[in-house]
Design a protein around this motif. Structure first.
Motif, PDB file in Angstrom:
ATOM      1  N   SER A  44       0.844  -1.211  -0.027  1.00  0.00           N
ATOM      2  CA  SER A  44      -0.049   0.144   0.119  1.00  0.00           C
ATOM      3  C   SER A  44       0.835   1.224  -0.052  1.00  0.00           C
ATOM      4  N   LYS A  45       2.080   1.037   0.631  1.00  0.00           N
ATOM      5  CA  LYS A  45       2.966   2.369   0.837  1.00  0.00           C
ATOM      6  C   LYS A  45       3.429   2.499  -0.691  1.00  0.00           C
ATOM      7  N   TRP A  46       3.780   1.511  -1.286  1.00  0.00           N
ATOM      8  CA  TRP A  46       4.381   1.639  -2.721  1.00  0.00           C
ATOM      9  C   TRP A  46       3.170   2.035  -3.722  1.00  0.00           C
ATOM     10  N   GLU A  47       2.010   1.707  -3.718  1.00  0.00           N
ATOM     11  CA  GLU A  47       1.070   2.110  -4.599  1.00  0.00           C
ATOM     12  C   GLU A  47       0.606   3.540  -4.210  1.00  0.00           C
ATOM     13  N   ASN A  48       0.761   4.044  -2.859  1.00  0.00           N
ATOM     14  CA  ASN A  48       0.240   5.368  -2.509  1.00  0.00           C
ATOM     15  C   ASN A  48       1.587   6.324  -2.744  1.00  0.00           C
ATOM     16  N   GLY A  49       2.488   5.903  -3.340  1.00  0.00           N
ATOM     17  CA  GLY A  49       3.693   6.631  -3.545  1.00  0.00           C
ATOM     18  C   GLY A  49       4.560   7.212  -2.227  1.00  0.00           C
ATOM     19  N   HIS A  50       4.211   6.545  -1.135  1.00  0.00           N
ATOM     20  CA  HIS A  50       4.820   6.973   0.224  1.00  0.00           C
ATOM     21  C   HIS A  50       6.530   6.400   0.172  1.00  0.00           C
ATOM     22  N   GLN A  51       6.617   5.170  -0.573  1.00  0.00           N
ATOM     23  CA  GLN A  51       8.078   4.495  -0.482  1.00  0.00           C
ATOM     24  C   GLN A  51       8.081   3.963  -1.853  1.00  0.00           C
ATOM     25  N   GLU A  52       9.272   3.535  -2.286  1.00  0.00           N
ATOM     26  CA  GLU A  52       9.485   2.512  -3.432  1.00  0.00           C
ATOM     27  C   GLU A  52      10.072   1.351  -3.138  1.00  0.00           C
ATOM     28  N   PRO A  53       9.531   0.377  -4.096  1.00  0.00           N
ATOM     29  CA  PRO A  53      10.546  -1.035  -3.821  1.00  0.00           C
ATOM     30  C   PRO A  53      11.736  -1.036  -3.621  1.00  0.00           C
ATOM     31  N   GLY A  54      12.400  -1.676  -2.926  1.00  0.00           N
ATOM     32  CA  GLY A  54      14.040  -1.701  -2.983  1.00  0.00           C
ATOM     33  C   GLY A  54      14.312  -2.645  -4.057  1.00  0.00           C
ATOM     34  N   ASP A  55      15.699  -2.980  -3.961  1.00  0.00           N
ATOM     35  CA  ASP A  55      16.468  -3.968  -5.138  1.00  0.00           C
ATOM     36  C   ASP A  55      15.870  -5.450  -4.976  1.00  0.00           C
ATOM     37  N   PHE A  56      15.325  -5.624  -3.584  1.00  0.00           N
ATOM     38  CA  PHE A  56      14.883  -7.087  -3.397  1.00  0.00           C
ATOM     39  C   PHE A  56      13.452  -7.264  -4.253  1.00  0.00           C
ATOM     40  N   TYR A  57      12.456  -6.136  -3.828  1.00  0.00           N
ATOM     41  CA  TYR A  57      11.203  -6.207  -4.288  1.00  0.00           C
ATOM     42  C   TYR A  57      11.143  -5.875  -6.002  1.00  0.00           C
ATOM     43  N   MET A  58      11.800  -5.123  -6.409  1.00  0.00           N
ATOM     44  CA  MET A  58      11.444  -4.493  -7.779  1.00  0.00           C
ATOM     45  C   MET A  58      11.621  -5.621  -8.798  1.00  0.00           C
ATOM     46  N   PRO A  59      12.701  -6.457  -8.846  1.00  0.00           N
ATOM     47  CA  PRO A  59      12.428  -7.514  -9.761  1.00  0.00           C
ATOM     48  C   PRO A  59      11.520  -8.437  -9.919  1.00  0.00           C
ATOM     49  N   LEU A  60      11.065  -8.676  -8.565  1.00  0.00           N
ATOM     50  CA  LEU A  60       9.968  -9.686  -8.294  1.00  0.00           C
ATOM     51  C   LEU A  60       8.553  -9.108  -8.591  1.00  0.00           C
ATOM     52  N   LEU A  61       8.365  -7.640  -8.580  1.00  0.00           N
ATOM     53  CA  LEU A  61       7.254  -7.118  -8.927  1.00  0.00           C
ATOM     54  C   LEU A  61       7.169  -7.210 -10.670  1.00  0.00           C
ATOM     55  N   CYS A  62       8.248  -6.525 -10.940  1.00  0.00           N
ATOM     56  CA  CYS A  62       8.296  -6.682 -12.664  1.00  0.00           C
ATOM     57  C   CYS A  62       8.120  -7.907 -13.343  1.00  0.00           C
ATOM     58  N   SER A  63       8.693  -9.169 -12.640  1.00  0.00           N
ATOM     59  CA  SER A  63       8.342 -10.559 -12.982  1.00  0.00           C
ATOM     60  C   SER A  63       7.005 -10.794 -13.304  1.00  0.00           C
ATOM     61  N   ALA A  64       6.428 -10.614 -11.742  1.00  0.00           N
ATOM     62  CA  ALA A  64       5.090 -10.863 -11.566  1.00  0.00           C
ATOM     63  C   ALA A  64       3.857 -10.245 -12.345  1.00  0.00           C
ATOM     64  N   LEU A  65       4.517  -9.019 -12.648  1.00  0.00           N
ATOM     65  CA  LEU A  65       3.331  -8.058 -13.536  1.00  0.00           C
ATOM     66  C   LEU A  65       3.606  -8.139 -14.912  1.00  0.00           C
ATOM     67  N   GLY A  66       4.882  -8.546 -15.341  1.00  0.00           N
ATOM     68  CA  GLY A  66       5.264  -8.591 -16.845  1.00  0.00           C
ATOM     69  C   GLY A  66       5.667  -7.569 -17.386  1.00  0.00           C
ATOM     70  N   ARG A  79      13.406   4.906  -0.867  1.00  0.00           N
ATOM     71  CA  ARG A  79      13.554   3.534  -0.969  1.00  0.00           C
ATOM     72  C   ARG A  79      13.112   3.000   0.351  1.00  0.00           C
ATOM     73  N   ASP A  80      12.432   1.969   0.216  1.00  0.00           N
ATOM     74  CA  ASP A  80      12.093   1.281   1.546  1.00  0.00           C
ATOM     75  C   ASP A  80      13.053   0.414   2.052  1.00  0.00           C
ATOM     76  N   GLU A  81      14.154   0.232   1.519  1.00  0.00           N
ATOM     77  CA  GLU A  81      15.329  -0.471   2.088  1.00  0.00           C
ATOM     78  C   GLU A  81      16.626   0.013   0.960  1.00  0.00           C
ATOM     79  N   PRO A  82      17.664  -0.119   1.749  1.00  0.00           N
ATOM     80  CA  PRO A  82      19.068   0.265   1.176  1.00  0.00           C
ATOM     81  C   PRO A  82      19.117  -0.601  -0.048  1.00  0.00           C
ATOM     82  N   THR A  83      20.255  -0.190  -1.133  1.00  0.00           N
ATOM     83  CA  THR A  83      20.379  -1.114  -2.302  1.00  0.00           C
ATOM     84  C   THR A  83      21.418  -1.935  -2.026  1.00  0.00           C
ATOM     85  N   GLU A  84      21.479  -2.897  -3.001  1.00  0.00           N
ATOM     86  CA  GLU A  84      22.513  -4.095  -2.570  1.00  0.00           C
ATOM     87  C   GLU A  84      24.021  -3.575  -2.688  1.00  0.00           C
TER      88      GLU A  84
END
Length: 388
Positions: A44-66, A79-84
């Motif tokens: 909900s925080k990502w979708e509302n623009g309060h935070q952005e997915p970090g490097d763990f979640y971004m590829p997962l979201l892109c893969s799941a949503l195509g 970001r909601d978490e530090p980068t790798e």
């Protein structure tokens, strides 16, 4: 500051439908996701623009949503978490015992300020530390992870309490559910029971008596692993739910046993320190009043307030005074309602509480039957001044 407009919510609805469906798809790609309740808050925080997915979640979201990262439309926001890359270079800024000590110390200070002055001063600070701990949990492992989960459970439970005491019941339910998930992960059944009790209280406050009763009994399920004060609080929650259900005998039995347990000494129970005999006596009196026995409630509640421990929770003392004033009013005792109401206003002014304010608003309505008495106008004005 938000992270700007993104298309995650729109694309998620188009591609997979509900948030729960997206979660199910992601769990097929990794076994490292948090619980549904925790993930839902993050999504909900990502979708509302309060935070952005970090490097763990971004590829997962892109893969799941195509879709690609660019198609999701995130900017270079918070970001909601530090980068790798930053992890590899610097390590996680909280992955140290010093950071845990600092966050633990801050927690104690926030809890103390809340007890003395109410939720307003610390709500945003606690929410920020909850986000900090969530970010750290994406990286810490082993014993450090358990330590962060334990601290996170305490912070999210406090966040839930602050929301409840501010009248934000939805946020209270969400934060407390996250706290429960964290407590279960570390297997601390005393903390689990305490948080089940807190969820029961929230359900009772919004009239969900059946849910409140089930949650209170879940809190009592691990009785052998729980200290007497936490058990007393769980029994008090059960009593409240039973009173809402109209079970007078069950409600009285539960709160009487809670009062016995509150007098016992045992191992320290940090989360339940406020469970004094005076506190449970207040709740016992409220139970009697709810069961239609206000005159039986007055003397024990007045005695509990007189014996309130010096320097203890002033917010709850204000609530007790406001409840006593209401019970006097219901009993037809304007003198008692006026004296207790004035004392309640003085205390609530120092330690504001949404729950106490609601009790005082109810008192103002009850006093209207004595509208020709000058004291009613005086006390009503004092109550209205609290809202300004």
């Amino acid at each position: 500051m938000g992270c700007g407009v993104n298309r995650l919510g729109e694309i998620r609805k188009q591609k997979v439908g509900s948030q729960r469906r997206l979660y199910a798809l992601l769990t097929q790609k990794t076994d490292e996701l948090p619980s549904w309740e925790t993930f839902k808050t993050r999504l909900s925080k990502w979708e509302n623009g309060h935070q952005e997915p970090g490097d763990f979640y971004m590829p997962l979201l892109c893969s799941a949503l195509g879709v690609s990262k660019d198609e999701l439309g995130f900017s270079a926001g918070r970001r909601d978490e530090p980068t790798e890359e930053s992890q590899a270079q610097f390590g996680h800024p909280l992955a140290s015992s010093g950071a845990l000590d600092f966050l633990s110390g801050e927690f104690e200070r926030y809890a103390q300020v809340d007890r003395e002055h109410g939720p307003q001063l610390v709500t945003d600070l606690v929410a920020a530390q909850c986000r900090t701990i969530e970010g750290a949990l994406a990286f810490v492992k082993g014993a450090d992870r358990d330590s962060f989960l334990r601290l996170g459970a305490k912070y999210f439970e406090l966040a839930g309490w602050l929301a409840q005491d501010s009248g934000q019941q939805g946020r209270a339910e969400e934060s407390t559910a996250t706290a429960l998930d964290m407590a279960y992960q570390i297997g601390d059944m005393s903390l689990v029971s305490y948080i089940f009790m807190r969820r029961s209280n929230i359900a009772s406050e919004i009239g969900k008596s059946g849910e409140a009763l089930g949650l209170a009994r879940a809190a009592l399920r691990n009785e052998s692993q729980v200290g007497p004060k936490t058990l007393a609080l769980a029994l008090r929650a059960e009593s409240r739910a039973l009173a809402l259900e109209g079970d007078e005998l069950g409600a009285v039995r539960a709160v009487e046993r809670a009062l016995e347990l509150a007098t016992e000494n045992g191992e320290p129970e940090p989360q339940a320190e406020y469970c004094t005999p005076s506190y449970v006596q207040m709740e016992r009196s409220v139970t009697l009043a709810r069961l239609g026995r206000p005159k039986d409630a007055i003397e024990p509640l007045a005695a509990a307030i007189d014996g309130w421990p010096t320097g203890s929770d002033q917010r709850d003392k204000g609530l007790a005074l406001a409840r006593l004033a209401n019970i006097h009013a219901v009993s037809g005792d304007l003198d008692g309602a006026f004296v207790s109401g004035q004392d309640a206003v003085k205390t609530v002014r120092v330690a504001p509480s949404f729950r106490a304010a609601k009790e005082l608003q109810a008192l103002a309505r009850r006093l209207s039957i004595w509208k020709n008495d000058k004291r009613v106008a005086v006390l009503t004005d004092l109550i209205l001044d609290l809202q300004s």
